[in-house]
Scaffold this motif. Structure first.
Motif, mmCIF file in Angstrom:
data_model
loop_
_atom_site.group_PDB
_atom_site.id
_atom_site.type_symbol
_atom_site.label_atom_id
_atom_site.label_comp_id
_atom_site.label_asym_id
_atom_site.label_seq_id
_atom_site.Cartn_x
_atom_site.Cartn_y
_atom_site.Cartn_z
ATOM 1 N N ILE A 170 0.839 -1.204 0.000
ATOM 2 C CA ILE A 170 0.000 0.000 0.000
ATOM 3 C C ILE A 170 0.874 1.254 0.000
ATOM 4 C CG2 ILE A 170 -1.637 1.344 1.394
ATOM 5 C CD1 ILE A 170 -2.834 -1.390 2.261
ATOM 6 N N MET A 171 1.928 1.252 0.817
ATOM 7 C CA MET A 171 2.822 2.410 0.846
ATOM 8 C C MET A 171 3.558 2.577 -0.485
ATOM 9 S SD MET A 171 4.362 2.837 4.683
ATOM 10 C CE MET A 171 4.895 1.179 4.977
ATOM 11 N N ALA A 172 3.905 1.475 -1.147
ATOM 12 C CA ALA A 172 4.555 1.559 -2.456
ATOM 13 C C ALA A 172 3.610 2.159 -3.490
ATOM 14 C CB ALA A 172 5.014 0.173 -2.902
ATOM 15 N N PHE A 173 2.342 1.760 -3.449
ATOM 16 C CA PHE A 173 1.358 2.338 -4.366
ATOM 17 C C PHE A 173 1.188 3.832 -4.106
ATOM 18 C CE2 PHE A 173 -2.997 3.594 -5.356
ATOM 19 C CZ PHE A 173 -3.035 3.287 -6.715
ATOM 20 N N LEU A 174 1.104 4.220 -2.834
ATOM 21 C CA LEU A 174 0.977 5.638 -2.488
ATOM 22 C C LEU A 174 2.192 6.443 -2.952
ATOM 23 C CD1 LEU A 174 -0.522 5.444 1.114
ATOM 24 C CD2 LEU A 174 -1.667 6.197 -0.984
ATOM 25 N N GLN A 175 3.382 5.855 -2.792
ATOM 26 C CA GLN A 175 4.578 6.568 -3.210
ATOM 27 C C GLN A 175 4.627 6.692 -4.732
ATOM 28 O OE1 GLN A 175 8.195 5.213 -1.468
ATOM 29 N NE2 GLN A 175 9.366 6.884 -2.298
ATOM 30 N N ALA A 176 4.223 5.662 -5.449
ATOM 31 C CA ALA A 176 4.197 5.752 -6.914
ATOM 32 C C ALA A 176 3.216 6.829 -7.368
ATOM 33 C CB ALA A 176 3.836 4.398 -7.514
ATOM 34 N N ALA A 177 2.048 6.867 -6.745
ATOM 35 C CA ALA A 177 1.058 7.891 -7.100
ATOM 36 C C ALA A 177 1.576 9.284 -6.751
ATOM 37 C CB ALA A 177 -0.254 7.618 -6.375
ATOM 38 N N LEU A 178 2.204 9.412 -5.585
ATOM 39 C CA LEU A 178 2.774 10.697 -5.178
ATOM 40 C C LEU A 178 3.816 11.179 -6.180
ATOM 41 C CD1 LEU A 178 3.265 12.843 -2.803
ATOM 42 C CD2 LEU A 178 5.170 11.355 -2.216
ATOM 43 N N GLN A 179 4.691 10.290 -6.615
ATOM 44 C CA GLN A 179 5.734 10.696 -7.543
ATOM 45 C C GLN A 179 5.172 10.999 -8.922
ATOM 46 O OE1 GLN A 179 9.313 8.426 -7.429
ATOM 47 N NE2 GLN A 179 9.471 8.596 -5.215
ATOM 48 N N LEU A 180 4.134 10.278 -9.342
ATOM 49 C CA LEU A 180 3.502 10.597 -10.618
ATOM 50 C C LEU A 180 2.901 11.995 -10.604
ATOM 51 C CD1 LEU A 180 1.728 7.291 -11.654
ATOM 52 C CD2 LEU A 180 3.528 8.477 -12.902
ATOM 53 N N VAL A 181 2.267 12.354 -9.508
ATOM 54 C CA VAL A 181 1.603 13.658 -9.432
ATOM 55 C C VAL A 181 2.601 14.774 -9.163
ATOM 56 C CG1 VAL A 181 -0.061 15.026 -8.127
ATOM 57 C CG2 VAL A 181 -0.606 12.678 -8.754
ATOM 58 N N MET A 182 3.510 14.576 -8.216
ATOM 59 C CA MET A 182 4.393 15.661 -7.792
ATOM 60 C C MET A 182 5.583 15.877 -8.724
ATOM 61 S SD MET A 182 2.952 16.849 -5.139
ATOM 62 C CE MET A 182 4.030 17.695 -4.033
ATOM 63 N N PHE A 183 6.197 14.803 -9.216
ATOM 64 C CA PHE A 183 7.430 14.937 -9.972
ATOM 65 C C PHE A 183 7.263 14.680 -11.463
ATOM 66 C CE2 PHE A 183 8.826 13.496 -5.684
ATOM 67 C CZ PHE A 183 9.273 14.730 -5.268
ATOM 68 N N MET A 184 6.327 13.833 -11.836
ATOM 69 C CA MET A 184 6.117 13.542 -13.257
ATOM 70 C C MET A 184 5.007 14.421 -13.833
ATOM 71 S SD MET A 184 8.404 11.286 -13.758
ATOM 72 C CE MET A 184 8.031 10.562 -15.315
ATOM 73 N N HIS A 185 4.423 15.278 -13.020
ATOM 74 C CA HIS A 185 3.396 16.244 -13.432
ATOM 75 C C HIS A 185 2.228 15.556 -14.134
ATOM 76 C CE1 HIS A 185 6.154 19.387 -12.250
ATOM 77 N NE2 HIS A 185 7.077 18.806 -12.978
ATOM 78 N N MET A 186 1.721 14.515 -13.505
ATOM 79 C CA MET A 186 0.610 13.753 -14.073
ATOM 80 C C MET A 186 -0.646 14.603 -14.204
ATOM 81 S SD MET A 186 -0.106 10.854 -15.193
ATOM 82 C CE MET A 186 -1.531 9.921 -15.616
ATOM 83 N N SER A 187 -0.797 15.600 -13.367
ATOM 84 C CA SER A 187 -1.986 16.440 -13.426
ATOM 85 C C SER A 187 -1.925 17.453 -14.560
ATOM 86 C CB SER A 187 -2.210 17.147 -12.092
ATOM 87 O OG SER A 187 -1.083 17.930 -11.781
ATOM 88 N N GLU A 188 -0.772 17.576 -15.208
ATOM 89 C CA GLU A 188 -0.619 18.487 -16.340
ATOM 90 C C GLU A 188 -0.488 17.657 -17.608
ATOM 91 O OE1 GLU A 188 2.954 20.555 -15.474
ATOM 92 O OE2 GLU A 188 2.257 21.242 -13.532
ATOM 93 N N GLY A 189 -0.822 18.209 -18.739
ATOM 94 C CA GLY A 189 -0.565 17.500 -19.977
ATOM 95 C C GLY A 189 -1.769 17.423 -20.886
ATOM 96 N N GLU A 190 -1.635 16.601 -21.931
ATOM 97 C CA GLU A 190 -2.624 16.529 -22.991
ATOM 98 C C GLU A 190 -3.841 15.683 -22.650
ATOM 99 O OE1 GLU A 190 0.768 15.351 -24.119
ATOM 100 O OE2 GLU A 190 1.163 17.481 -23.977
ATOM 101 N N GLY A 191 -3.764 14.837 -21.662
ATOM 102 C CA GLY A 191 -4.925 14.037 -21.292
ATOM 103 C C GLY A 191 -4.866 12.635 -21.845
ATOM 104 N N VAL A 192 -5.405 12.408 -23.035
ATOM 105 C CA VAL A 192 -5.532 11.061 -23.589
ATOM 106 C C VAL A 192 -4.153 10.443 -23.841
ATOM 107 C CG1 VAL A 192 -6.398 9.731 -25.544
ATOM 108 C CG2 VAL A 192 -7.765 11.588 -24.608
ATOM 109 N N THR A 193 -3.260 11.185 -24.438
ATOM 110 C CA THR A 193 -1.919 10.663 -24.720
ATOM 111 C C THR A 193 -1.200 10.308 -23.424
ATOM 112 O OG1 THR A 193 -1.804 12.081 -26.665
ATOM 113 C CG2 THR A 193 0.260 11.155 -25.871
ATOM 114 N N GLN A 194 -1.324 11.152 -22.448
ATOM 115 C CA GLN A 194 -0.671 10.906 -21.166
ATOM 116 C C GLN A 194 -1.283 9.687 -20.474
ATOM 117 O OE1 GLN A 194 -0.858 14.284 -18.608
ATOM 118 N NE2 GLN A 194 1.061 13.766 -17.632
ATOM 119 N N THR A 195 -2.585 9.534 -20.534
ATOM 120 C CA THR A 195 -3.253 8.391 -19.918
ATOM 121 C C THR A 195 -2.832 7.095 -20.584
ATOM 122 O OG1 THR A 195 -5.127 9.803 -19.383
ATOM 123 C CG2 THR A 195 -5.497 7.436 -19.311
#
Length: 103
Positions: A54-79
């Protein structure tokens, strides 16, 4: 004039990147919590593995959002890129485990 256009086209980050520092510190906390859980607790093995997963999943999600800027981008291509990345990771880990258990 050319200088002005290049400046307006680039992204300006003002101030200290507190969100990145917070993400880094939270990643460290999750890492050390998993280490503490594995080395210094007397919980059952299945509980330790579940909580670390569970902590590994949380850390992966945290890094996707905070460092890989998952919340920014084109949408479909990024997904599609993220789904493909998870597929490759799943095949790699699943194939490795399968090979280990069939040898």
């Amino acid at each position: 004039m050319a200088q002005h256009n290049t400046q307006s086209a680039s992204h300006h980050h003002k101030g200290f990147p507190w969100s990145h520092v917070f993400g880094f510190v939270l990643s460290l906390v999750l890492t050390f919590a998993a280490l503490y859980l594995a080395l210094y607790t007397s919980l059952p093995f299945s509980t330790i593995i579940t909580v670390i997963g569970i902590m590994a999943f949380l850390q992966a999600a945290l890094q996707l959002v905070m460092f890989m800027h998952m919340s920014e981008g084109e949408g479909v291509t990024q997904t599609i890129s993220i789904i493909f990345s998870f597929f490759i990771a799943l095949v790699t880990v699943g194939g490795t485990v399968w090979i280990f258990f069939t040898m």
